[in-house]
Design an enzyme around this catalytic site. Sequence first.
Site, short mmCIF file in Angstrom:
data_model
loop_
_atom_site.label_atom_id
_atom_site.label_comp_id
_atom_site.label_asym_id
_atom_site.label_seq_id
_atom_site.Cartn_x
_atom_site.Cartn_y
_atom_site.Cartn_z
N HIS A 141 -3.01 -14.86 40.11
CA HIS A 141 -4.23 -14.15 39.72
C HIS A 141 -4.19 -12.66 40.09
CE1 HIS A 141 -5.79 -17.84 38.35
NE2 HIS A 141 -6.29 -18.30 39.48
N GLU A 145 -10.03 -22.37 32.37
CA GLU A 145 -9.59 -20.98 32.29
C GLU A 145 -8.78 -20.75 31.01
OE1 GLU A 145 -7.63 -20.18 36.22
OE2 GLU A 145 -8.33 -22.23 36.55
N HIS A 155 -12.98 -17.37 35.87
CA HIS A 155 -12.63 -18.46 36.79
C HIS A 155 -13.89 -19.14 37.34
CE1 HIS A 155 -10.16 -20.80 39.43
NE2 HIS A 155 -9.09 -20.05 39.27
N ARG A 215 -0.05 -17.79 37.49
CA ARG A 215 1.09 -17.50 38.35
C ARG A 215 2.23 -16.79 37.60
NH1 ARG A 215 -1.35 -22.25 39.60
NH2 ARG A 215 -1.85 -22.60 41.79
N ASP A 231 -4.14 -29.24 37.86
CA ASP A 231 -4.03 -27.79 37.99
C ASP A 231 -2.93 -27.36 37.02
OD1 ASP A 231 -4.28 -25.18 38.72
OD2 ASP A 231 -3.63 -25.43 40.80
#
Length: 374
Positions: free
Chosen positions: A132, A340, A203, A107, A275
């Site tokens: 992304h 990631e 991803h 982000r 996350d």
Amino acid sequence: MKKVVMWALGALLVAACAGTKVEVTESGLLKSNFQTEVNGKKTDLYVLRNKNNMEVCVTNFGGRIVSVMVPDKDGNMRDVVLGFDSIQDYISQPSDFGASIGRYANRINQGRFTLDGVEYQLPHNNYGHCLHGGPKGFQYQVYDALQTSPQKLELTYLAKDGEEGFPGNITCRVFMELTDDNAIDIRYEAETDRPTVVNMTNHSYFNLDGDAASNADHLLTVDADYYTPVDSTFMTTGEIAPVEGTPMDFRTPTPVGLRISDYDFVQLKNGQGYDHNWVLNAKGDISRKAATLQSPKTGITLDVYTDEPGIQVYSGNFLDGTQTGKKGITYNQRASVCLETQHYPDSPNKPDWPSVVLRPGEKYNSHCIFKFSR
């Protein structure tokens, strides 16, 4: 495994009856389902195999890893990533499954950043932020592909100046190699004609059980003493906080589901699970293991190595059962774990963090290794 074999045999039988020649991969994918055109460019499915019969299938639509077949503790081959059976499914069910993400992974706050005194506005596609690379990021573009050997694939994409609001014509390359020690070795390169920002990653959604069921029993280890907290819009706050004494501490193998619903810990509430970006102790040392994911059920282990400073662990919180993947499997919440490798989220707006600026005459390089064992 039996279900996959029967599916593949059924597809071959139908093709034989129709008098057509069909290529079916070990994972049961039909190559013909990936051979079409998107935005005027041809797409295909590229199959990498090593001497151990491990197989990795990649499509140049989004530079996506579609399937990864690895042996479990009993020698049975299992597909350990989420994905779809065709290009049409990837288009009709938008996702980041397996994608080579760019121009900027993760982000950017409010989709806005300033570089050399010039402010750039990017599209908003996630809680008011740019995620992304925007809604038309690299995951929805067609890379030029060249398979140079049975175990190597080169992907190239030219992102034009102003694409999704980013400055500079930037040529990005992704080199994927399936090594004989059962590792997917991924190298990223990029060059630009104007100052810009770049942060690429893969991803893939990993489920080492091979059945896309819950990730709760997967054991996760992350070699990190610190992480970067987020607010309720998933945006990094700028703080670098210790994992000690929190549910973010994965310095020893811990089930992903053990503390994931502890919403009394505000970070899990904000992230609706995991996350978050972890600040890796390796500090760019590619030889030092950054993270490990293990399945007690199948015995499959995934070790991650990277020269990046961070790794985003995403526990599939937004999977909700509305997407039907390969072999008709429904992807329910937390059916996977994403690992990631990256620079930290919103680094363009946080000058104290490692820089993501790329200038003319420089080359962006990033290296990630996904190594499987049992």
